[in-house]
Design an enzyme around this catalytic site. Structure first.
Site, mmCIF file in Angstrom:
data_model
loop_
_atom_site.group_PDB
_atom_site.id
_atom_site.type_symbol
_atom_site.label_atom_id
_atom_site.label_comp_id
_atom_site.label_asym_id
_atom_site.label_seq_id
_atom_site.Cartn_x
_atom_site.Cartn_y
_atom_site.Cartn_z
ATOM 1 N N TRP A 130 0.859 -1.193 0.000
ATOM 2 C CA TRP A 130 0.000 0.000 0.000
ATOM 3 C C TRP A 130 0.896 1.245 0.000
ATOM 4 C CZ3 TRP A 130 -2.061 2.636 4.883
ATOM 5 C CH2 TRP A 130 -3.023 3.594 4.555
ATOM 6 N N ASP A 211 -1.528 -6.158 8.912
ATOM 7 C CA ASP A 211 -2.447 -5.096 8.498
ATOM 8 C C ASP A 211 -3.671 -5.782 7.882
ATOM 9 O OD1 ASP A 211 -3.781 -2.949 7.493
ATOM 10 O OD2 ASP A 211 -2.120 -2.123 6.337
ATOM 11 N N LYS A 246 -13.833 -0.632 5.195
ATOM 12 C CA LYS A 246 -14.406 -1.317 4.043
ATOM 13 C C LYS A 246 -15.535 -2.250 4.461
ATOM 14 C CE LYS A 246 -10.316 0.132 2.840
ATOM 15 N NZ LYS A 246 -9.716 1.032 1.969
HETATM 16 C C1 LMR Z 1 -6.585 2.388 -0.864
HETATM 17 O O1 LMR Z 1 -5.553 1.719 -0.840
HETATM 18 O O2 LMR Z 1 -7.049 2.894 -1.904
HETATM 19 C C2 LMR Z 1 -7.361 2.582 0.420
HETATM 20 O O3 LMR Z 1 -6.748 1.900 1.446
HETATM 21 C C3 LMR Z 1 -7.625 3.993 0.712
HETATM 22 C C4 LMR Z 1 -6.407 4.760 1.123
HETATM 23 O O4 LMR Z 1 -6.459 5.380 2.187
HETATM 24 O O5 LMR Z 1 -5.399 4.766 0.415
#
Ligand code: LMR
Length: 402
Positions: A130, A211, A246
């Site tokens: 992420w 996570d 989510k």
């Molecule tokens: C994403 O990866 O799009 C979500 O987890 C929202 C974010 O905060 O980035």
């Protein structure tokens, strides 16, 4: 003083939403940020949430402060969603949970705790991960390294390379694992692989940080916590950062949790006391409303049932969309990678790591008004019957050189 301040770059995920909103093209398609959308492109409030809100507003008598770590009932429900009902770790008081503002808030508090109390520890994050992980842990002052995860050629898990990376980690280091629905790849470990990783982590004296932001979006609430539960049965200590954005659709209420598992009640209490000081110095105590919604739903058998049905509907819809997306690409003879598109069918959760490169992503945005994250990550939950055909035509147009 402000005249010489340079402009920061836009956020790679949330900045995309701003760019999408500013685009005047009426046919634009937003598959960027990981937010569930229904068939009309709307992010709905779940019926169970609406009912819980009504009950909370009717019963609310005060707006006084929350405890620093939030409502203990919220913590108990979080623990049973993570571990299953009546887990021994709960009885032994080896797991403690703090309500934090979103999964991101939980990660940031965990990061600050690690940087402050475990000086010298490096956090290892998967490559890719992420986009915000690096920013959050960097801001907390933690040294960051990446570990191998993806075999780029086949868009699959490179498990051997992952194990090799783990071998190079130092005792006392932290390894971040995605509990399910790996963001951005959608590629998860099998139960057997979780077991192998857990044993390596234990033998090497590493601390796992899980996570878990998409529990219930792949196979089900219990199934999606399967890896975490295997880990909890093998390692003595763990940090879990979980999110209700989510699975309850509570994105803007910022409801997440930080849970720590220690090897004794005494150690858990000591760690929790440090977590409390870190929260106090950040935002003092959490906002009440979103967590109250979660607690109200999980406290009431009927409401909980209703929520589980709504969650299953979101999950089924995403899985159907993934299949339709793969089929529509096949009809257009679009081959995302040399070996074909079968990899799409093995990805889990909201995202598909498409194999589209940065140049193609930019072309999609500039020439086709299709917004996806720079890594090629597509939010499958943003696809619907109206945009599926133009989306796949657009992808065919930018990949036709293959
Ligand atoms: C994403 O990866 O799009 C979500 O987890 C929202 C974010 O905060 O980035």
């Amino acid at each position: 003083m402000f005249d010489s301040v340079p402009t920061a770059p836009p956020d790679p995920i949330l900045g995309l939403t701003d760019a999408f909103k500013a685009d005047p093209n009426p046919d634009k398609i937003n598959l960027g940020v990981g937010v569930y959308q229904d068939e009309t492109g709307h992010t709905p409030i779940l019926d169970s949430v609406t009912e819980a809100r009504k009950r909370i507003i009717a019963a609310e008598k005060s707006k006084t402060y929350m405890p620093i770590t939030g409502d203990p009932a919220f913590g108990r429900h979080t623990q049973s969603l993570l571990l299953g009902a009546d887990h021994a770790l709960v009885d032994q008081k080896r797991i403690l949970t703090a309500h934090c503002p979103g999964g991101t808030g939980a990660l940031r508090i965990a990061g600050e705790y690690l940087a402050r109390l475990h000086r010298g520890a490096t956090i290892h994050i998967s490559d890719p991960t992420w986009a915000n992980h690096e920013s959050v842990f960097g801001a907390a002052g933690l040294p960051i390294e990446t570990y191998d995860y993806l075999a780029g050629e086949t868009i699959s898990l490179d498990f051997e390379a992952m194990l090799e990376s783990i071998e190079g980690m130092a005792r006392g280091d932290v390894i971040l694992l995605h509990g399910c629905c790996h963001n951005p790849t959608g590629i998860d470990l099998s139960s057997e692989q979780w077991r192998t990783v857990a044993e390596r982590i234990r033998d090497q004296g590493l601390l796992p940080l899980v996570d878990l932001a998409y529990q219930g979006f792949a196979d089900g609430l219990n199934e999606d916590a399967g890896g975490l539960r295997i880990l909890a049965s093998i390692v003595p200590e763990m940090i879990i950062c979980s999110s209700y954005s989510k699975n309850f659709g509570l994105y803007n209420e910022r409801v997440g949790a930080l849970s720590i598992i220690a090897s004794s009640t005494k150690a858990a209490e000591a760690v929790f006391s440090q977590i409390k000081t870190i929260i106090r110095a950040n935002y003092s105590n959490p906002p009440a409303h979103g967590a109250a919604i979660v607690t109200t739903i999980l406290d009431d058998a009927q409401l909980r049932k209703r929520w589980e049905v709504e969650l299953a509907e979101m999950r089924t819809r995403i899985n159907d969309l993934r299949r339709k997306f793969a089929e529509a690409l096949a009809e257009r003879r679009v081959k995302l990678i040399e070996s074909g598109n079968d990899f799409l069918n093995h990805q889990r959760g909201m995202f598909s790591y498409s194999g589209l490169n940065r140049e193609q992503v930019t072309k999609l945005r500039r020439e086709q008004a299709v917004y996806i994250v720079g890594s090629g990550r597509i939010n499958i939950a943003g696809i619907n019957d109206r945009n599926l055909v133009p989306l796949c035509d657009a992808i065919a147009a930018v990949t036709c050189a293959r």
